[in-house]
Design a protein around this motif. Structure first.
Motif, PDB file in Angstrom:
ATOM      1  N   ILE A   3       0.833  -1.218   0.036  1.00 13.77           N
ATOM      2  CA  ILE A   3       0.103  -0.048  -0.061  1.00 13.77           C
ATOM      3  C   ILE A   3       0.764   1.196  -0.021  1.00 13.77           C
ATOM      4  CG2 ILE A   3      -1.936   1.274   1.293  1.00 13.77           C
ATOM      5  CD1 ILE A   3      -2.614  -1.378   2.418  1.00 13.77           C
ATOM      6  N   PRO A   4       0.788   2.247  -0.894  1.00 16.58           N
ATOM      7  CA  PRO A   4       1.447   3.551  -0.928  1.00 16.58           C
ATOM      8  C   PRO A   4       1.133   4.139   0.325  1.00 16.58           C
ATOM      9  CG  PRO A   4       0.406   3.321  -3.018  1.00 16.58           C
ATOM     10  CD  PRO A   4      -0.352   2.140  -2.271  1.00 16.58           C
ATOM     11  N   PHE A   5       1.924   4.755   1.011  1.00 12.96           N
ATOM     12  CA  PHE A   5       1.805   5.333   2.256  1.00 12.96           C
ATOM     13  C   PHE A   5       0.826   6.832   1.927  1.00 12.96           C
ATOM     14  CE2 PHE A   5       3.200   8.870   5.230  1.00 12.96           C
ATOM     15  CZ  PHE A   5       2.691   8.299   6.432  1.00 12.96           C
ATOM     16  N   ALA A   6       0.823   7.334   0.588  1.00 19.12           N
ATOM     17  CA  ALA A   6       0.107   8.312   0.729  1.00 19.12           C
ATOM     18  C   ALA A   6      -1.556   7.809   0.742  1.00 19.12           C
ATOM     19  CB  ALA A   6       0.283   8.859  -0.791  1.00 19.12           C
ATOM     20  N   ASN A   7      -1.647   6.565   0.677  1.00 19.49           N
ATOM     21  CA  ASN A   7      -3.155   6.041   0.926  1.00 19.49           C
ATOM     22  C   ASN A   7      -3.416   5.530   2.425  1.00 19.49           C
ATOM     23  OD1 ASN A   7      -3.235   6.597  -1.942  1.00 19.49           O
ATOM     24  ND2 ASN A   7      -3.964   4.473  -2.328  1.00 19.49           N
ATOM     25  N   PHE A   8      -2.542   5.726   3.276  1.00 22.31           N
ATOM     26  CA  PHE A   8      -2.884   5.579   4.695  1.00 22.31           C
ATOM     27  C   PHE A   8      -4.075   6.548   4.950  1.00 22.31           C
ATOM     28  CE2 PHE A   8       0.214   2.479   4.488  1.00 22.31           C
ATOM     29  CZ  PHE A   8       0.583   1.705   5.664  1.00 22.31           C
ATOM     30  N   ILE A   9      -4.714   6.324   6.080  1.00 20.64           N
ATOM     31  CA  ILE A   9      -5.956   7.290   6.212  1.00 20.64           C
ATOM     32  C   ILE A   9      -5.264   8.033   7.680  1.00 20.64           C
ATOM     33  CG2 ILE A   9      -7.798   6.023   5.300  1.00 20.64           C
ATOM     34  CD1 ILE A   9      -8.574   5.262   8.329  1.00 20.64           C
ATOM     35  N   GLY A  10      -5.988   9.292   7.847  1.00 23.30           N
ATOM     36  CA  GLY A  10      -5.764   9.982   8.891  1.00 23.30           C
ATOM     37  C   GLY A  10      -6.853  10.835   9.147  1.00 23.30           C
ATOM     38  N   LYS A  11      -6.306  11.749  10.169  1.00 22.80           N
ATOM     39  CA  LYS A  11      -7.416  12.801  10.374  1.00 22.80           C
ATOM     40  C   LYS A  11      -6.675  14.235  10.451  1.00 22.80           C
ATOM     41  CE  LYS A  11     -11.571  14.226  12.621  1.00 22.80           C
ATOM     42  NZ  LYS A  11     -12.644  13.741  13.938  1.00 22.80           N
ATOM     43  N   GLY A  12      -6.044  14.554   9.345  1.00 23.47           N
ATOM     44  CA  GLY A  12      -5.074  15.659   9.586  1.00 23.47           C
ATOM     45  C   GLY A  12      -5.252  16.601   8.340  1.00 23.47           C
ATOM     46  N   ALA A  13      -3.865  17.005   7.721  1.00 25.68           N
ATOM     47  CA  ALA A  13      -3.898  18.093   6.568  1.00 25.68           C
ATOM     48  C   ALA A  13      -4.645  17.594   5.620  1.00 25.68           C
ATOM     49  CB  ALA A  13      -2.655  18.570   6.505  1.00 25.68           C
TER      50      ALA A  13
END
Length: 617
Positions: free
Chosen positions: A265-275
């Motif tokens: 999984i590309p790190f860009a596709n990890f989910i968060g609640k930020g910017a």
């Protein structure tokens, strides 16, 4: 049989060899690129003439022929590793024995067996701590060399460089647990243009874990800059990537393997609640179960190196929330919650769904579920879907089946989840691999609920002894999540593969890069089928290329798919003259037409008939 010495985890470049036919495994230092092994022919074969032929140029065997003496004979096998690429190379010796005429045997009988050798050339590793990866780093959320319930799991990883330049990567292993971030190990390696390297049993061969049980996550970070995008935007559809990676984690026993494909999984596709709010903050996983037949493990990985807080919600067969619980991870932590449904008071759930929501300002995560058959210990990896406001009007589920050929009984159970706030009317159409007019049906998918379609072909389309693809369409954009489990139902349990539906935006066209299929193999261990589905209702001409691991040549074939056509190519590698190929990469390119194509590989263990579904990247 050979019991060689053990190398240090932090030593010089070494070769690890595994003898599948022997009762011991080991590793040894290569001296001048030459590795000397033995192949025993026991006294039970006394009097039998034999011939021994090396199947690969880097192996040789002596003597090449003779008669087995009364005390048996040890053949000398020499492996010259100087020309081998980094990673795992498989080789073998073909031994043919002839039984002399005796007693009731009227004529000579021959027996052929093929002992195999696995040589892994590795680079030194060093301790490291977790750092925030760039957006284009690829992360495999779970790898293992570990013992489980009546099982032993290991991970075989593939890394492919499809660019025209040499690419260098940092390979970092982070062990599971809250202290894993400080106990990582890292190595650096390079991959030639077009080449794919195999990292078989990666924790043991590359990171020196030996016989101990170890799990964790793996990061593949490009060091070489390429023209591919490295922004923090979510990668959707066929993004501009040149590096591809995947893992097959499988249960290994005397009766073969039972495996699951784990994508990088590309790190860009990890989910968060930020910017990066466009990435979403909720993951959904469906078709999970806890019962006498199945158990489910839930895995979560924090990727940024920052602590994270989440809420895990569990929903029942009827779509109603059963329970929820908080979960905190330290920065970089991988945690697997085994049989987590039972741990939270749910002892019976035949068809559930899990949502994972990030509630802290920091941290980025991904997740997976592993559903294991309690009878066979066959694992099925459930991949996450990020719930966003975006919708589609078309989903295609390739590889559905209702086939009983006397050797296997293949069935497909589909699930459709409506993540929206309004009910959705959807048209289902089944396109048979045998052609003909599609069969259709219409269903309403209630808002927030999952519709279950067990034995989909028989119950929805009244079709049996058939296979193909199911197309689901809606008149307006809808937030549907469509998945399936296609499995071999036996009297002793199931052997299955999890499949996610493909949208037209995830399929290849004349305006996209080729699709990439890794971990394709045709050998004495596995056979591989390639599935193709046109997804837009337009004709299309495609080019299929089979690239061996060294990329020195490519076998190419072309074919045309009619609108919505599904086709499965059995044992593709064998059909193009690559019948003994380990670690092949298959590309699918659209060269003409307005259609778009989805593809997959189904890699089947020849002993267990267990399939591993490999979606195209």
């Amino acid at each position: 049989r050979c019991t060689p010495p053990t190398t240090s985890s932090y030593g010089a470049t070494a070769a690890i060899f595994i003898l599948p036919s022997a009762s011991t495994e080991g590793s040894t230092q290569v001296n001048g690129g030459i590795l000397n092994l033995t192949l025993p022919l026991g006294p039970e074969l006394a009097g039998q003439p034999f011939t021994a032929v090396a199947k690969h140029p880097w192996l040789s065997v002596s003597p090449a022929s003779g008669v087995v003496p009364p005390s048996g004979l040890s053949l000398a096998v020499t492996a010259n590793t100087t020309s081998l690429p980094l990673g795992t190379s498989l080789g073998g010796i073909t031994v043919t024995l002839t039984t002399p005429s005796a007693g009731n045997v009227a004529s000579h009988g021959t027996v052929v067996f093929n002992p195999g050798y696995s040589i892994s050339l590795v680079t030194p590793v060093a301790p490291t701590t977790k750092s925030t990866p760039p957006p284009d780093a690829l992360i495999i959320p779970a790898i293992a060399h570990a013992d489980g319930i009546n099982s032993h799991f290991q991970s075989d990883v593939r890394v492919s460089n499809t660019s025209p330049q040499l690419m260098t990567y940092e390979l970092t292993f982070t062990p599971s647990g809250d202290s894993g971030v400080t106990e990582g190990k890292q190595t650096t390696f390079s991959v030639e243009p077009g080449q794919t390297i195999a990292l078989d049993d990666i924790l043991r061969s590359w990171f020196g874990t030996g016989a101990q049980s170890v799990t964790g996550s793996l990061e593949i970070r490009p060091v070489t800059q390429s023209s591919a995008r490295t922004t923090s935007e979510v990668l959707a559809g066929l993004s501009n990537l040149v590096t591809f990676a995947s893992s097959r984690t499988f249960n290994l026993n005397a009766n073969g393997t039972f495996g699951q494909y784990i994508p990088a999984i590309p790190f860009a596709n990890f989910i968060g609640k930020g910017a990066n709010a466009s990435a979403g903050s909720v993951l959904s996983l469906q078709q999970i179960a806890q019962s006498a037949r199945y158990r489910t493990n839930l895995g979560i990985l924090e990727g940024s190196g920052e602590p994270v807080s989440m809420i895990v919600k569990i929903f029942g067969d009827d779509g109603l929330k059963l329970t929820e619980f908080p979960l905190d991870l330290k920065g970089g932590e991988h945690r697997q919650l085994n049989s987590f449904l039972g741990q939270h008071g749910i002892s019976s759930l035949n068809d559930g769904r899990v949502e994972l929501e990030v509630i802290s300002a920091g941290g980025k995560v991904t997740a997976y579920a592993s559903v294991l058959d309690n009878e066979t210990s066959d694992p099925m990896l459930v991949t996450p879907v990020t719930l966003t406001d975006a919708g589609n009007t078309k989903w295609v589920m390739p590889g559905v089946a209702d086939l009983n050929n006397g050797f296997a009984n293949w069935q497909t159970d589909m699930r459709v989840f409506n993540a929206g706030t309004s009910d959705v009317d959807a048209t289902f159409a089944f396109y048979s691999q045998n052609g003909g007019e599609p069969k259709t049906a219409t269903f309403t998918i209630p808002a927030g609920q999952v519709r279950q379609f067990d034995r989909t072909l028989a119950t929805v389309f009244n079709s049996t002894n058939d296979g193909g693809a199911v197309h689901i369409s809606t008149s307006n954009a809808a937030r549907l999540v469509t998945t399936a489990r296609t499995y071999n139902q036996t009297t002793g349990g199931t052997y299955g593969q999890f499949i996610s539906a493909v949208t037209p935006g995830e399929a290849a066209g004349t305006d996209t890069r080729p699709l990439q299929l890794l971990q394709v193999e045709e050998s004495t261990r596995f056979r591989s089928n390639i599935g193709l589905a046109e997804v837009t209702g337009n004709p299309v001409t495609i080019e299929i290329a089979v690239v061996p691991p060294d990329s020195k040549f490519t076998a190419v074939t072309q074919l045309t798919l009619q609108p919505n056509e599904f086709r499965q190519l059995g044992s593709l590698l064998r059909s193009v003259g690559l019948a003994d190929t380990h670690n092949a990469r298959v590309t699918v390119s659209v060269i003409e037409g307005n259609g778009r194509v989805a593809a997959y590989a189904s890699v089947i263990d020849l002993v267990t008939n267990d399939p591993t579904y490999v979606p195209a990247q």
